[in-house]
Design an enzyme around this catalytic site. Structure first.
Site, short mmCIF file in Angstrom:
data_model
loop_
_atom_site.label_atom_id
_atom_site.label_comp_id
_atom_site.label_asym_id
_atom_site.label_seq_id
_atom_site.Cartn_x
_atom_site.Cartn_y
_atom_site.Cartn_z
N CYS A 2 0.83 -1.20 0.00
CA CYS A 2 0.00 0.00 0.00
C CYS A 2 0.87 1.26 0.00
O CYS A 2 2.06 1.20 0.29
CB CYS A 2 -0.88 0.02 1.24
SG CYS A 2 -2.04 -1.35 1.34
N ILE A 52 -4.98 -7.52 -0.61
CA ILE A 52 -4.45 -8.86 -0.81
C ILE A 52 -5.20 -9.87 0.07
O ILE A 52 -5.74 -10.84 -0.42
CB ILE A 52 -2.93 -8.92 -0.51
CG1 ILE A 52 -2.19 -8.02 -1.51
CG2 ILE A 52 -2.41 -10.35 -0.57
CD1 ILE A 52 -0.73 -7.84 -1.22
N ILE A 53 -5.24 -9.60 1.37
CA ILE A 53 -5.88 -10.54 2.29
C ILE A 53 -7.32 -10.11 2.56
O ILE A 53 -8.26 -10.85 2.31
CB ILE A 53 -5.08 -10.64 3.61
CG1 ILE A 53 -3.71 -11.24 3.31
CG2 ILE A 53 -5.83 -11.49 4.63
CD1 ILE A 53 -2.76 -11.24 4.49
N GLU A 77 -1.12 -5.29 7.49
CA GLU A 77 -0.58 -6.60 7.80
C GLU A 77 -0.16 -6.66 9.26
O GLU A 77 1.00 -6.50 9.61
CB GLU A 77 0.60 -6.91 6.87
CG GLU A 77 0.16 -6.98 5.42
CD GLU A 77 1.32 -7.10 4.47
OE1 GLU A 77 2.49 -7.09 4.92
OE2 GLU A 77 1.07 -7.21 3.27
#
Length: 95
Positions: A2, A52-53, A77
């Site tokens: 990001c 992403i997650i 994250e």
């Protein structure tokens, strides 16, 4: 990864400056973007999201706490989030 942007200016935060900062790294966050500016306090936070997650809107940044007294921009994250969540819930925070 990001894109994160922000600044503090005692003379006042200009949303256009933050927008230009974020525009310069638009390639870092093609999935979403967010900004929060407190002009009178001279604070600006910007975020460009690469999902992403967590693909849900719950991962939007800048992210406030439950009463918007604390704000953060982060890459998202947080690998020990389960332990942190338990600790923060015990302290009275809501998720």
């Amino acid at each position: 990864m990001c894109g994160l942007a922000g600044f503090v200016d005692p003379g006042g935060a200009d949303a256009d400056v933050l927008r230009r900062m974020c525009d310069s790294m638009a390639h870092r966050g093609p999935d979403d973007a967010g900004a929060q500016v407190w002009p009178e306090d001279g604070v600006a936070l910007g975020h460009l999201r690469l999902s992403i997650i967590d693909l849900s809107p719950a991962g939007r940044n800048p992210m406030p706490n439950e009463d918007a007294t604390v704000w953060v921009v982060h890459n998202g994250e947080i690998y020990n989030y389960r332990a942190l969540r338990d600790e923060l819930e015990r302290a009275g925070h809501r998720f």
